[in-house]
Design a protein around this motif. Structure first.
Motif, PDB file in Angstrom:
ATOM      1  N   CYS A  30       0.841  -1.204   0.000  1.00  0.00           N
ATOM      2  CA  CYS A  30       0.000   0.000   0.000  1.00  0.00           C
ATOM      3  C   CYS A  30       0.874   1.252   0.000  1.00  0.00           C
ATOM      4  O   CYS A  30       1.993   1.227   0.528  1.00  0.00           O
ATOM      5  CB  CYS A  30      -0.849   0.070   1.270  1.00  0.00           C
ATOM      6  SG  CYS A  30      -1.852  -1.376   1.546  1.00  0.00           S
ATOM      7  N   GLY A  31       0.336   2.334  -0.509  1.00  0.00           N
ATOM      8  CA  GLY A  31       0.972   3.649  -0.388  1.00  0.00           C
ATOM      9  C   GLY A  31       2.390   3.658  -0.944  1.00  0.00           C
ATOM     10  O   GLY A  31       2.666   3.168  -2.047  1.00  0.00           O
ATOM     11  N   SER A  32       3.307   4.206  -0.160  1.00  0.00           N
ATOM     12  CA  SER A  32       4.699   4.303  -0.612  1.00  0.00           C
ATOM     13  C   SER A  32       5.295   2.920  -0.838  1.00  0.00           C
ATOM     14  O   SER A  32       6.111   2.731  -1.751  1.00  0.00           O
ATOM     15  CB  SER A  32       5.543   5.040   0.426  1.00  0.00           C
ATOM     16  OG  SER A  32       5.128   6.368   0.503  1.00  0.00           O
ATOM     17  N   ALA A  33       4.902   1.964  -0.007  1.00  0.00           N
ATOM     18  CA  ALA A  33       5.426   0.601  -0.170  1.00  0.00           C
ATOM     19  C   ALA A  33       5.012   0.062  -1.547  1.00  0.00           C
ATOM     20  O   ALA A  33       5.776  -0.642  -2.218  1.00  0.00           O
ATOM     21  CB  ALA A  33       4.912  -0.297   0.946  1.00  0.00           C
TER      22      ALA A  33
ATOM     23  N   SER B 189       5.991  -3.993   3.490  1.00  0.00           N
ATOM     24  CA  SER B 189       5.350  -3.166   4.514  1.00  0.00           C
ATOM     25  C   SER B 189       6.382  -2.676   5.526  1.00  0.00           C
ATOM     26  O   SER B 189       7.105  -3.480   6.101  1.00  0.00           O
ATOM     27  CB  SER B 189       4.270  -3.979   5.235  1.00  0.00           C
ATOM     28  OG  SER B 189       3.744  -3.243   6.309  1.00  0.00           O
ATOM     29  N   GLN B 190       6.427  -1.385   5.748  1.00  0.00           N
ATOM     30  CA  GLN B 190       7.321  -0.834   6.772  1.00  0.00           C
ATOM     31  C   GLN B 190       6.914  -1.350   8.134  1.00  0.00           C
ATOM     32  O   GLN B 190       7.724  -1.898   8.872  1.00  0.00           O
ATOM     33  CB  GLN B 190       7.251   0.702   6.726  1.00  0.00           C
ATOM     34  CG  GLN B 190       8.207   1.451   7.650  1.00  0.00           C
ATOM     35  CD  GLN B 190       7.826   1.459   9.111  1.00  0.00           C
ATOM     36  OE1 GLN B 190       8.672   1.156   9.961  1.00  0.00           O
ATOM     37  NE2 GLN B 190       6.592   1.750   9.437  1.00  0.00           N
ATOM     38  N   SER B 191       5.636  -1.170   8.473  1.00  0.00           N
ATOM     39  CA  SER B 191       5.166  -1.484   9.825  1.00  0.00           C
ATOM     40  C   SER B 191       5.004  -2.982  10.042  1.00  0.00           C
ATOM     41  O   SER B 191       5.093  -3.464  11.166  1.00  0.00           O
ATOM     42  CB  SER B 191       3.813  -0.810  10.058  1.00  0.00           C
ATOM     43  OG  SER B 191       2.870  -1.301   9.109  1.00  0.00           O
TER      44      SER B 191
ATOM     45  N   THR C 219       0.084  -3.422   8.415  1.00  0.00           N
ATOM     46  CA  THR C 219      -0.957  -2.860   7.549  1.00  0.00           C
ATOM     47  C   THR C 219      -2.007  -3.932   7.211  1.00  0.00           C
ATOM     48  O   THR C 219      -1.675  -4.969   6.626  1.00  0.00           O
ATOM     49  CB  THR C 219      -0.319  -2.301   6.261  1.00  0.00           C
ATOM     50  OG1 THR C 219       0.615  -1.303   6.666  1.00  0.00           O
ATOM     51  CG2 THR C 219      -1.335  -1.708   5.325  1.00  0.00           C
TER      52      THR C 219
ATOM     53  N   VAL D 187       5.031  10.255   9.931  1.00  0.00           N
ATOM     54  CA  VAL D 187       4.027   9.427   9.254  1.00  0.00           C
ATOM     55  C   VAL D 187       4.416   9.184   7.788  1.00  0.00           C
ATOM     56  O   VAL D 187       4.208   8.106   7.238  1.00  0.00           O
ATOM     57  CB  VAL D 187       2.628  10.081   9.375  1.00  0.00           C
ATOM     58  CG1 VAL D 187       1.645   9.489   8.371  1.00  0.00           C
ATOM     59  CG2 VAL D 187       2.097   9.873  10.789  1.00  0.00           C
ATOM     60  N   ALA D 188       5.018  10.176   7.166  1.00  0.00           N
ATOM     61  CA  ALA D 188       5.391  10.014   5.755  1.00  0.00           C
ATOM     62  C   ALA D 188       6.584   9.073   5.637  1.00  0.00           C
ATOM     63  O   ALA D 188       7.586   9.228   6.334  1.00  0.00           O
ATOM     64  CB  ALA D 188       5.746  11.366   5.160  1.00  0.00           C
ATOM     65  N   SER D 189       6.464   8.124   4.746  1.00  0.00           N
ATOM     66  CA  SER D 189       7.560   7.176   4.543  1.00  0.00           C
ATOM     67  C   SER D 189       8.686   7.850   3.761  1.00  0.00           C
ATOM     68  O   SER D 189       8.463   8.386   2.677  1.00  0.00           O
ATOM     69  CB  SER D 189       7.013   5.983   3.762  1.00  0.00           C
ATOM     70  OG  SER D 189       8.033   5.041   3.590  1.00  0.00           O
TER      71      SER D 189
ATOM     72  N   GLN E   2      13.080   0.011   1.346  1.00  0.00           N
ATOM     73  CA  GLN E   2      12.245  -0.989   0.647  1.00  0.00           C
ATOM     74  C   GLN E   2      12.726  -1.185  -0.791  1.00  0.00           C
ATOM     75  O   GLN E   2      12.855  -2.311  -1.273  1.00  0.00           O
ATOM     76  CB  GLN E   2      10.778  -0.533   0.628  1.00  0.00           C
ATOM     77  CG  GLN E   2      10.070  -0.726   1.952  1.00  0.00           C
ATOM     78  CD  GLN E   2       8.778   0.070   2.068  1.00  0.00           C
ATOM     79  OE1 GLN E   2       8.484   0.948   1.262  1.00  0.00           O
ATOM     80  NE2 GLN E   2       7.994  -0.234   3.087  1.00  0.00           N
TER      81      GLN E   2
ATOM     82  N   LEU F 180       2.282  11.689  -3.900  1.00  0.00           N
ATOM     83  CA  LEU F 180       1.716  11.212  -2.624  1.00  0.00           C
ATOM     84  C   LEU F 180       2.278  12.023  -1.458  1.00  0.00           C
ATOM     85  O   LEU F 180       1.543  12.432  -0.555  1.00  0.00           O
ATOM     86  CB  LEU F 180       2.027   9.712  -2.443  1.00  0.00           C
ATOM     87  CG  LEU F 180       1.587   9.099  -1.104  1.00  0.00           C
ATOM     88  CD1 LEU F 180       0.078   9.185  -0.917  1.00  0.00           C
ATOM     89  CD2 LEU F 180       2.040   7.654  -0.995  1.00  0.00           C
ATOM     90  N   LYS F 181       3.582  12.276  -1.476  1.00  0.00           N
ATOM     91  CA  LYS F 181       4.214  13.043  -0.386  1.00  0.00           C
ATOM     92  C   LYS F 181       3.560  14.420  -0.270  1.00  0.00           C
ATOM     93  O   LYS F 181       3.262  14.898   0.812  1.00  0.00           O
ATOM     94  CB  LYS F 181       5.724  13.216  -0.625  1.00  0.00           C
ATOM     95  CG  LYS F 181       6.551  11.971  -0.439  1.00  0.00           C
ATOM     96  CD  LYS F 181       6.865  11.713   1.009  1.00  0.00           C
ATOM     97  CE  LYS F 181       6.546  10.392   1.559  1.00  0.00           C
ATOM     98  NZ  LYS F 181       6.010   9.263   1.029  1.00  0.00           N
TER      99      LYS F 181
ATOM    100  N   GLU G 173      -0.074  14.150   1.107  1.00  0.00           N
ATOM    101  CA  GLU G 173      -0.257  13.782   2.511  1.00  0.00           C
ATOM    102  C   GLU G 173       0.324  14.822   3.468  1.00  0.00           C
ATOM    103  O   GLU G 173      -0.174  14.980   4.575  1.00  0.00           O
ATOM    104  CB  GLU G 173       0.285  12.380   2.823  1.00  0.00           C
ATOM    105  CG  GLU G 173       1.768  12.232   2.890  1.00  0.00           C
ATOM    106  CD  GLU G 173       2.220  10.820   3.263  1.00  0.00           C
ATOM    107  OE1 GLU G 173       1.561  10.154   4.059  1.00  0.00           O
ATOM    108  OE2 GLU G 173       3.272  10.391   2.736  1.00  0.00           O
TER     109      GLU G 173
ATOM    110  N   VAL H 104      -1.706   1.472   9.505  1.00  0.00           N
ATOM    111  CA  VAL H 104      -3.142   1.451   9.199  1.00  0.00           C
ATOM    112  C   VAL H 104      -3.632   0.021   9.409  1.00  0.00           C
ATOM    113  O   VAL H 104      -3.482  -0.836   8.540  1.00  0.00           O
ATOM    114  CB  VAL H 104      -3.402   1.942   7.764  1.00  0.00           C
ATOM    115  CG1 VAL H 104      -4.894   2.053   7.509  1.00  0.00           C
ATOM    116  CG2 VAL H 104      -2.747   3.300   7.546  1.00  0.00           C
TER     117      VAL H 104
HETATM  118  O1  M6R Z   1       3.617   0.165   7.041  1.00  0.00           O
HETATM  119  P1  M6R Z   1       3.350   0.055   5.542  1.00  0.00           P
HETATM  120  O2  M6R Z   1       4.600   0.170   4.733  1.00  0.00           O
HETATM  121  O3  M6R Z   1       2.585  -1.180   5.199  1.00  0.00           O
HETATM  122  O4  M6R Z   1       2.442   1.297   5.201  1.00  0.00           O
HETATM  123  C1  M6R Z   1       1.909   1.433   3.913  1.00  0.00           C
HETATM  124  C2  M6R Z   1       1.356   2.828   3.698  1.00  0.00           C
HETATM  125  O5  M6R Z   1       0.328   3.088   4.613  1.00  0.00           O
HETATM  126  C3  M6R Z   1       2.446   3.909   3.843  1.00  0.00           C
HETATM  127  O6  M6R Z   1       3.500   3.698   2.943  1.00  0.00           O
HETATM  128  C4  M6R Z   1       1.854   5.296   3.581  1.00  0.00           C
HETATM  129  O7  M6R Z   1       1.486   5.376   2.249  1.00  0.00           O
HETATM  130  C5  M6R Z   1       2.870   6.385   3.934  1.00  0.00           C
HETATM  131  N1  M6R Z   1       2.303   7.279   4.911  1.00  0.00           N
HETATM  132  C6  M6R Z   1       3.254   7.230   2.769  1.00  0.00           C
HETATM  133  O8  M6R Z   1       4.184   8.208   3.119  1.00  0.00           O
END
Ligand code: M6R
Length: 621
Positions: free
Chosen positions: A309-312, A356-358, A361, A407-409, A416, A493-494, A497, A618
């Motif tokens: 999702c998102g940046s990932a 996924s960073q976290s 998700t 919050v911003a990746s 990644q 996206l950056k 957000e 998320v």
């Molecule tokens: O923890 P994750 O990498 O799974 O999160 C995915 C996205 O929610 C995350 O990359 C989001 O898009 C960032 N806030 C973007 O900067």
């Protein structure tokens, strides 16, 4: 990225240690622990998984009276080797219970050292790379004739044999007036007080006690005592240390002097990339040691799906270009939230890359479950050790960006991309689609990137000026071709957000199929231009696209490689980035876009660490 503290002085060790950990908790909160030398030949230790509050609760149950003594080492953990648990929490002890250690970094040769210790009959109690160092120092101190009884020499003899990046701080029950630390490639700073010395990952740990600090060189050890400290090279000879005075306040110190964590995290990107690469190229081969998929499994893969999702997800789009190019395997990239609601075709020969960073998700986690239900093999690329996605995946490759608070990746995104490319190279190696020489060259190009990022970060002032200039725009468009396209999406996206500004990323060739209708006088358009050396055709095509928007009055901000002399007439503003290979350009071209978005957001008065309506993880679909 962990936070570590060592202290010798006359204050209560428990209070100094716990306060320092509180100041450094942003560096990791998988576990926390302290060990105190009580001055009568004992170490008193407590450690708990989870946030610092859990450690404080455990200490409260035992009663703080039990933790007498001034000399302390402490640790707040961002897990790398071993899940976040009580058992893996630092400090780690040797078998005698006399020596304790805390560690930040990764000891690459720990598997061999562990085998050696197991063969010698040592009982290891954790899964960490750290614990081996406590046993090795113990063996040097208690049984090795050259170093017996000499705490400092015992530590030096061990760190000389370590490979990787580390800051280690040791305490010894029989030397309660001394703490010994050693560093290579991870942070360590000394705080110099009156009759007390602090050793910590950053100045936030001791800024309320002293502003006099000392910066250390690579491969140096510090011997801290109440009456001062000595700095040594690993061979025991004296080393140089640079004193400085800290002029930050406490809040700035936690953020390394940056006004926002996000800006600090942007600056940490060279390390995020190099730490993610570390230990993955050994004896001419790409090694995914944390992975749990055999080379044979990789050889059997006939299709790759990327879900994120998102940046990932944008990092996954970049993976497609690299994996298809290196392996000739088909790669599909899908938003995790869409993936399980259509009939995607997968089977046991499909490799699903879940990024996924976290690691928490919900959309990505459900995509992993969906893929597994169809017998596909799932490889997670994740920044959070022990989180749910790597736990449920068949295998994991960890990124080593350290905790990302904004919050911003930013650094997690670059890590990644790096890890995804490692997966691509490992697949190419297993399938024989690239020669060992080609793979070595690609890896060397990747290894050169951190230095290029550092250079780029020194020359971004013009990006800040541009951000001020365009901070009141109502829309900004981003264009790219090939790997520049996912970068355009990431840049947009950056901006959305952080700055709450309308922004769209487009494949530049697609513009004339509709979006060009948006172009009007003075509309800012940011364009990623590939190097004419690596992509001559794409280069000339994108210059034509720029001409099309300029003809309609757009203002162009062009991101191009240094030495591209043809591009200047096409740029109202030119941002130059260091040259690298075509596939690696996103590891550089993304950075001005991160800075641009952060600066526009600040100019508009927004908190860039905590954009409205968003959360770091998320965990709902
Ligand atoms: O923890 P994750 O990498 O799974 O999160 C995915 C996205 O929610 C995350 O990359 C989001 O898009 C960032 N806030 C973007 O900067």
């Amino acid at each position: 990225m962990c936070g570590i503290i060592g202290y010798v002085g006359s204050r209560g060790g428990l209070q100094v240690g716990v306060e320092a950990l509180r100041r450094m908790e942003y560096r990791g909160y998988d576990s926390a622990g302290v060990a105190i030398a009580d001055g009568t030949g004992n170490l008193i230790i407590e450690r708990k998984a989870g946030e610092l509050a859990n450690l404080e609760a455990a200490i409260a149950v035992r009663g703080s009276g039990e933790f007498q003594g001034s000399t302390v080492i402490g640790h707040t953990r961002w897990a790398t080797h071993g899940s976040p648990s009580d058992r893996n929490a630092h400090p780690h002890l040797d078998e005698t219970g006399k020596i304790a250690v805390v560690h930040n970094g990764i000891i690459e040769n720990f598997a061999a050292l562990r085998e050696e210790l197991l063969a010698a009959g040592v009982e290891l109690k954790s899964e960490t790379d750290t614990e081996v160092t406590a046993h090795l120092v113990s063996r040097a101190y208690f049984s090795c004739p050259e170093t017996a009884g000499n705490f400092v020499e015992s530590v030096l003899s061990v760190v000389r044999g370590l490979v990787g990046a580390f800051t280690l701080v040791f305490t010894h029950a029989d030397h309660p007036d001394t703490v010994v630390a050693a560093r290579r490639s991870t942070p360590l700073v000394v705080g110099v007080g009156e009759g007390e010395t602090f050793i910590a990952s950053d100045v936030a740990a001791f800024i309320e006690h002293t502003r006099n600090a000392v910066e250390l060189d690579q491969d140096t050890a510090v011997v801290a005592r109440t009456d001062g400290f000595e700095v040594l090279n690993f061979d025991g000879t004296p080393s140089v240390a640079r004193p400085f005075v800290i002029d930050w306040d406490l809040e700035a110190a936690e953020k390394g002097g940056f006004p926002y964590f996000m800006l600090k995290e942007i600056a940490e990107q060279p390390r995020a990339v190099s730490d993610t690469l570390r230990g993955h190229f050994i004896d001419g081969r790409v090694v995914l040691d944390e992975q749990r998929l055999a080379e044979q499994d990789l050889r059997e893969v006939d299709k790759v799906f990327v879900v994120a999702c998102g940046s990932a997800y944008h990092s996954g789009l970049l993976a497609k270009y690299a994996i298809e190019h290196w392996t000739r395997l088909p790669v599909e990239v899908e938003l995790a939230s869409e993936f399980r609601y259509r009939d995607s075709v997968l089977d046991s020969s499909t490799l699903v890359l879940a990024i996924s960073q976290s690691g928490e998700t919900a959309d990505t986690l459900e995509a992993v479950r969906h893929a597994k239900a169809q017998k596909a093999r799932v490889l997670a690329v994740c920044n959070t050790n022990g989180s749910q996605i790597p736990r449920e995946a068949d295998a994991v490759l960890y990124t080593h960006a350290g905790p990302e608070i904004g919050v911003a990746s930013t650094k997690a995104f670059l890590a990644q991309v790096t890890a995804n490319y490692l997966v691509g190279l490992a697949l190419a190696q297993a399938r024989g689609t690239k020669s060992p020489g080609d793979i070595a060259r690609e890896f060397a190009d990747l290894e050169a990137v951190p230095e290029l990022i550092s250079r780029l970060l020194e020359s971004v002032e013009s990006v800040r000026e541009l951000a001020q200039r365009y901070s009141e725009s109502s829309t900004i468009l981003f264009l790219g071709r090939h790997v520049g396209y996912p970068v355009a999406l990431e840049g947009a996206l950056k901006l959305k957000e952080l700055a709450y500004m309308h922004a769209e990323g487009f494949a530049a060739g697609e513009l004339k199929h509709g979006p060009i209708a948006l172009v009007e006088e003075d509309l800012p358009i940011i364009v990623m231009v590939p190097s004419p050396k690596t992509h001559p055709i794409l280069h000339s095509k994108i210059l034509s696209n720029i001409r099309e928007v300029q003809a309609r009055g757009a203002r162009t901000i062009v991101i191009a490689s240094e030495g591209d002399e043809t591009v200047a007439p096409f740029a109202d503003h030119l941002i130059e980035i260091p040259s690298t290979s075509g596939l690696l350009q996103p590891l550089l071209s993304t950075i001005p876009l991160q800075i641009f978005a952060a600066e526009v957001a600040q100019a508009r008065g927004y908190n860039v660490d905590k954009p409205r309506n968003l959360a770091k993880s998320v965990t709902v679909e």
